[in-house]
Design a protein around this motif. Structure first.
Motif: not given
Length: 381
Positions: A34, A36, A72-73, A90-92, A94, A96, A120
């Motif tokens: 993942t 980051v 992605s984060y 996260d990408q939006r 938000q 996590v 994650l």
């Protein structure tokens, strides 16, 4: 004593090995990590915490610290004044993960890294775990502890005799080891928080090679009070010894299944040392086919799926066997493998260093160096 038993077996049984055995070589397949982005943490301890956190995430094998465009984060936070505040979005945008950690920045960074990995990826992290090992730095074999990455090395024993075969409890709060302070091999237990030490297994003869059960309530070890070195299970306070094996060979190096119902151990009852599986209540040991004529020092992975062990194939090598089927595969040159909490990483000795190996990516990282001969690592879970 585990080391002494292994050397004895090597001397007596080397002639029985099949010289034509060939080592299988593991094929490394890179898994997807993942991505980051890691922003430099603010605060008085931010720079140091960022460095520790980045190293932890990269060593996890499941997180890749990348550029923001590919991430992605995004990870950020502050560290100082005995605490760390960490945030992952996260990408939006938000959140996590948002959590505060108290204590020194290194320990807090390790805890934050493990929470990032689990949040994650769903995998258990290794950053907050502890290791212990034997070193000859003082001129004698003594026990040392350290963080999983080799930082914060501390000499635990100063017995001025022989201290070997360390075993950390799964939660890292206690350590059992074999010591010769009395002139004989006995098993000692140290509370790592208080430093209190007790000699808990002291039967006549040899008492060696303790291994904690997954819940920390029992120890498996080798005891020779009945004349032959056999496998026993005993309470972690030294009470209620129960004999498991009855053979003409030497049993040693027990390792527990994740649920505590079984053990795998090494025995030379059929000639060259081989690995056997037995119920924790006793019974007949069942031979585990490994493909090697000399196998010692098994370590059962926390997920129950894999077995790491030392195999002799020319020199000594680290082999991994899939317990659900498949051949054993060589993953490195060395001895004394120990699985970490992730069931992905191994620590082992190449004689002068401890090596952290990611068995899926093949990444090999020296973590303990410059301490003389370094052997017999153990890893908390």
């Amino acid at each position: 004593m585990k080391r002494l038993l292994k050397l004895l077996l090597l001397t007596v049984l080397a002639g029985s090995l099949n010289a034509q055995e060939e080592a299988a070589t593991i094929t490394i397949r890179k898994g997807e990590a993942t991505n980051v982005a890691l922003k430099s943490l603010g605060g008085a301890d931010g720079a140091a915490a960022t460095k520790v956190l980045q190293n932890d995430l990269q060593l996890s094998g499941v997180i890749n610290v990348s550029v923001p465009e590919r991430a992605s984060y995004t990870i950020s936070g502050t560290a100082g004044g005995g605490s760390l505040q960490g945030v992952v979005v996260d990408q939006r945008g938000q959140t996590v993960l948002q959590k505060s950690y108290s204590g020194d920045s290194r320990r807090a960074s390790h805890l934050f890294a493990d929470d990032i990995v689990e949040t994650l990826t769903g995998h258990k992290g290794i950053a907050s775990s502890k290791i212990a090992f034997v070193s000859t730095r003082s001129g004698r074999k003594e026990i040392y502890t350290a963080d999983y990455d080799g930082a914060n090395v501390r000499q635990l024993t100063k017995d001025s005799s022989i201290s070997v075969a360390p075993a950390l409890s799964p939660d890292g709060s206690r350590l059992a080891y074999t010591g010769y302070q009395s002139g004989y091999a006995d098993i000692y237990l140290i509370d790592l928080a208080s430093g209190a030490r007790n000699r808990i297994i002291k039967f006549p003869g040899t008492n060696s090679g303790a291994s904690f059960s997954p819940d920390g309530s029992r120890l498996a070890c080798t005891i020779s009070k009945d004349g032959n070195p056999e496998l026993y299970v005993i309470g972690a306070n030294g009470s209620g010894a129960r004999r498991l094996t009855r053979t003409r060979g030497v049993e040693s190096s027990p390792t527990w299944s994740p649920d505590g119902s079984e053990l795998i151990y090494s025995s030379d009852e059929r000639g060259g040392p081989q690995l056997y599986r037995i119920g924790a209540g006793g019974g007949s040991g069942q031979l585990i086919p490994t493909g090697y004529g000399y196998c010692t020092e098994p370590s059962w992975s926390p997920d129950g799926k894999k077995l790491a062990f030392t195999a002799r194939s020319g020199g000594f090598s680290i082999a991994v066997k899939d317990l659900q089927g498949g051949a054993s595969q060589i993953v490195g040159a060395g001895e004394d493998p120990a699985w970490g909490p992730s069931s992905r990483h191994l620590i082992y000795s190449n004689g002068t260093n401890l090596i952290l190996l990611d068995t899926q990516s093949g990444r090999s990282t020296p973590i303990v160096t410059g301490l003389g001969k370094v052997t017999e690592p153990t890893w908390s879970r």
